[in-house]
Design an enzyme around this catalytic site. Structure first.
Site, PDB file in Angstrom:
ATOM      1  CB  THR A  20      10.592  -7.163  11.951  1.00 45.91           C
ATOM      2  OG1 THR A  20      10.643  -8.583  12.155  1.00 45.91           O
ATOM      3  CG2 THR A  20      10.344  -6.464  13.271  1.00 45.91           C
ATOM      4  CG  ASP A  56       5.912 -12.396  13.238  1.00 45.16           C
ATOM      5  OD1 ASP A  56       5.873 -13.551  13.701  1.00 45.16           O
ATOM      6  OD2 ASP A  56       5.924 -12.152  12.014  1.00 45.16           O
ATOM      7  CE1 TYR A  61       8.739 -12.385   6.426  1.00 48.41           C
ATOM      8  CE2 TYR A  61       8.880 -11.540   8.645  1.00 48.41           C
ATOM      9  CZ  TYR A  61       8.156 -12.142   7.635  1.00 48.41           C
ATOM     10  OH  TYR A  61       6.840 -12.495   7.863  1.00 48.41           O
ATOM     11  CE1 TYR A 207      -0.260 -12.496   5.718  1.00 48.59           C
ATOM     12  CE2 TYR A 207       0.090 -14.437   7.085  1.00 48.59           C
ATOM     13  CZ  TYR A 207      -0.148 -13.870   5.840  1.00 48.59           C
ATOM     14  OH  TYR A 207      -0.264 -14.670   4.732  1.00 48.59           O
ATOM     15  CD  GLN A 291       5.746   3.444   8.380  1.00 48.20           C
ATOM     16  OE1 GLN A 291       6.203   2.322   8.595  1.00 48.20           O
ATOM     17  NE2 GLN A 291       5.507   3.889   7.158  1.00 48.20           N
TER      18      GLN A 291
HETATM   19  N1  LIG Z   1       3.295 -15.312   8.039  1.00 51.74           N
HETATM   20  C1  LIG Z   1       3.254 -14.684   6.897  1.00 51.74           C
HETATM   21  O1  LIG Z   1       3.196 -15.292   5.813  1.00 51.74           O
HETATM   22  C2  LIG Z   1       3.238 -13.185   6.911  1.00 51.74           C
HETATM   23  C3  LIG Z   1       2.855 -12.473   5.758  1.00 51.74           C
HETATM   24  C4  LIG Z   1       2.788 -11.080   5.850  1.00 51.74           C
HETATM   25  C5  LIG Z   1       3.130 -10.437   7.031  1.00 51.74           C
HETATM   26  N2  LIG Z   1       3.532 -11.172   8.124  1.00 51.74           N
HETATM   27  C6  LIG Z   1       3.903 -10.504   9.410  1.00 51.74           C
HETATM   28  O2  LIG Z   1       2.963  -9.506   9.718  1.00 51.74           O
HETATM   29  C7  LIG Z   1       3.625  -8.240   9.809  1.00 51.74           C
HETATM   30  C8  LIG Z   1       2.687  -7.130   9.408  1.00 51.74           C
HETATM   31  O3  LIG Z   1       2.219  -7.318   8.080  1.00 51.74           O
HETATM   32  P1  LIG Z   1       2.675  -6.384   6.891  1.00 51.74           P
HETATM   33  O4  LIG Z   1       3.959  -5.724   7.234  1.00 51.74           O
HETATM   34  O5  LIG Z   1       2.577  -7.208   5.657  1.00 51.74           O
HETATM   35  O6  LIG Z   1       1.484  -5.356   6.742  1.00 51.74           O
HETATM   36  P2  LIG Z   1       0.815  -4.209   7.612  1.00 51.74           P
HETATM   37  O7  LIG Z   1       1.181  -4.309   9.033  1.00 51.74           O
HETATM   38  O8  LIG Z   1      -0.606  -4.267   7.224  1.00 51.74           O
HETATM   39  O9  LIG Z   1       1.477  -2.904   6.951  1.00 51.74           O
HETATM   40  C9  LIG Z   1       2.769  -2.522   7.278  1.00 51.74           C
HETATM   41  C10 LIG Z   1       3.263  -1.463   6.310  1.00 51.74           C
HETATM   42  O10 LIG Z   1       2.377  -0.357   6.276  1.00 51.74           O
HETATM   43  C11 LIG Z   1       3.129   0.868   6.176  1.00 51.74           C
HETATM   44  N3  LIG Z   1       2.824   1.628   7.407  1.00 51.74           N
HETATM   45  C12 LIG Z   1       2.943   1.223   8.690  1.00 51.74           C
HETATM   46  N4  LIG Z   1       2.546   2.169   9.564  1.00 51.74           N
HETATM   47  C13 LIG Z   1       2.162   3.190   8.819  1.00 51.74           C
HETATM   48  C14 LIG Z   1       1.662   4.488   9.145  1.00 51.74           C
HETATM   49  N5  LIG Z   1       1.493   4.865  10.402  1.00 51.74           N
HETATM   50  N6  LIG Z   1       1.365   5.328   8.106  1.00 51.74           N
HETATM   51  C15 LIG Z   1       1.542   4.934   6.829  1.00 51.74           C
HETATM   52  N7  LIG Z   1       2.033   3.735   6.455  1.00 51.74           N
HETATM   53  C16 LIG Z   1       2.332   2.870   7.445  1.00 51.74           C
HETATM   54  C17 LIG Z   1       4.597   0.476   6.075  1.00 51.74           C
HETATM   55  O11 LIG Z   1       4.965   0.326   4.710  1.00 51.74           O
HETATM   56  P3  LIG Z   1       5.375   1.583   3.765  1.00 51.74           P
HETATM   57  O12 LIG Z   1       5.828   2.694   4.640  1.00 51.74           O
HETATM   58  O13 LIG Z   1       6.420   1.036   2.865  1.00 51.74           O
HETATM   59  O14 LIG Z   1       4.107   1.886   2.982  1.00 51.74           O
HETATM   60  C18 LIG Z   1       4.596  -0.894   6.736  1.00 51.74           C
HETATM   61  O15 LIG Z   1       5.661  -1.707   6.316  1.00 51.74           O
HETATM   62  C19 LIG Z   1       4.880  -8.413   8.945  1.00 51.74           C
HETATM   63  O16 LIG Z   1       5.874  -7.466   9.238  1.00 51.74           O
HETATM   64  C20 LIG Z   1       5.262  -9.820   9.319  1.00 51.74           C
HETATM   65  O17 LIG Z   1       5.895  -9.836  10.592  1.00 51.74           O
HETATM   66  C21 LIG Z   1       3.566 -12.528   8.071  1.00 51.74           C
END
Ligand SMILES: NC(=O)c1ccc[n+]([C@@H]2O[C@H](COP(=O)([O-])OP(=O)(O)OC[C@H]3O[C@@H](n4cnc5c(N)ncnc54)[C@H](OP(=O)(O)O)[C@@H]3O)[C@@H](O)[C@H]2O)c1
Length: 325
Positions: A20, A56, A61, A207, A291
């Site tokens: 999230t 998460d 955020y 992540y 999504q």
């Molecule tokens: N600990 C850390 O430092 C850290 C760092 C990064 C992430 N995280 C955690 O990991 C989670 C996931 O990582 P993330 O959000 O960076 O990346 P991800 O899960 O690889 O990508 C998520 C993004 O992809 C797009 N998306 C999702 N489903 C989709 C679909 N079905 N079709 C097309 N686009 C889609 C959306 O953005 P759009 O629609 O805007 O393109 C969404 O926000 C985060 O939310 C967070 O909780 C933690």
């Protein structure tokens, strides 16, 4: 959806968890542009309906906004969901730039604030977001251990830590989980972190398995060009040349493989992360219900050895082209 045990805990996590970060909204340096809270709440509730049993979030955020939205979405359904949040990165309301702080008094204040925003009696998994400042990781981890003894936190984990940093804090209190980046485009944890975590019973919750949307099959140069100023992605190397062209080309090469199974590239990217037994679960971001509907089925997709070999070849091709560029 299948579940896996998180490290030494009694938590059984579905292999797809909901992330999230984007739901925190825009207006800060690591925002994702404007986000509609109604969409966010619908996405979270849809994730639970689909069987996902953990979420998460993090205090940073959107300066607490993501935690507040999670709280609103799970009202009346708290018993269905394992809530994981993170602290140690602080964003003051109205500010654009977060700062790092791992002093014990600061983390304690952060946990109290997260408990209030999430409206829960205890946080199921509390994680130190970044090992920053490095010299304070022992103090910060000691504070998390104390909060566990007090019952405000059930289990403690860390994020973005190296093996050397994990070794420093393990004697203070056993780490239940590590949250590192892991995707086809970011494989650093394969060097030593996965082995270390498996050997020490530390769960791994990966992540950005779709590399922040790049590995979904829907991202494009046109979409990138129209992102608002407060979306961090255009400033990130994966979304810039020479990587961008190669990454988009890789997606096109993955597309037929996903299509053969009647699936999409996003599911393929997540299933690839989940192929490793050291990985407990993937944290999958979603900004609206459609999504997560498209990505959650990745949790039941086991790739064959032949498919994994095919992907290995594609990733080697990308690596080679990147070296040459
Ligand atoms: N600990 C850390 O430092 C850290 C760092 C990064 C992430 N995280 C955690 O990991 C989670 C996931 O990582 P993330 O959000 O960076 O990346 P991800 O899960 O690889 O990508 C998520 C993004 O992809 C797009 N998306 C999702 N489903 C989709 C679909 N079905 N079709 C097309 N686009 C889609 C959306 O953005 P759009 O629609 O805007 O393109 C969404 O926000 C985060 O939310 C967070 O909780 C933690």
């Amino acid at each position: 959806m299948q579940t896996r045990q998180l490290g030494y805990s009694d938590l059984q996590l579905t292999v797809v968890g909901l992330g999230t970060w984007a739901i925190g909204g825009g207006g800060w340096i690591y925002g994702w542009g404007p986000q509609d809270d109604a969409d966010s709440i619908a996405a979270i509730q849809r994730a639970l309906d689909l069987g996902i049993n953990w979420i998460d979030t993090a205090a940073v955020y959107g300066a607490g906004h993501s935690e507040e939205v999670v709280s609103r979405a799970i009202t009346g359904r708290r018993h269905e969901v394992i809530v994981a949040t993170k602290g140690g990165r602080i964003l003051e309301p109205g500010q654009e730039q977060p700062f790092a702080r791992l002093k014990a008094d600061s983390l304690r204040r952060e946990v109290e604030a997260s408990l209030r925003r999430l409206r829960v009696e205890a946080i199921d998994l509390y994680q130190i977001h970044w090992p920053d400042p490095d010299e304070d990781i022992e103090e910060g981890w000691g504070a998390v251990a104390e909060l566990i003894r007090e019952g405000k936190v059930r289990y403690g984990g860390v994020s973005n830590f190296s093996v050397a940093q994990l070794k420093r804090i393990q004697p203070i209190h056993p780490v239940v989980s590590l949250q590192p980046p892991y995707s086809m485009l970011r494989r650093g944890i394969e060097d030593e972190l996965l082995d270390y975590c498996a050997a020490n019973n530390i769960g791994v919750i990966a992540y950005s398995p779709m590399q922040a949307g790049l590995l979904t099959g829907k991202f494009s140069r046109e979409r990138l060009a129209t992102r608002p100023d407060d979306d961090w992605r255009p400033r990130n190397e994966h979304f810039q040349e020479p990587q961008l062209s190669l990454n988009l080309e890789l997606v096109e090469k993955l597309r037929p493989m996903a299509a053969r199974h009647g699936r999409n590239v996003a599911q393929l990217a997540i299933a690839w992360v989940l192929r490793r037994p050291e990985i407990t679960a993937a944290i999958v971001g979603a900004r609206h219900p459609a999504q997560i509907e498209e990505t959650a089925p990745a949790g039941d997709w086991q790739l064959s050895a032949a498919e994994l070999a095919e992907i290995d070849n594609l990733l080697a091709w990308r690596e080679q082209r990147l070296q040459e560029s």
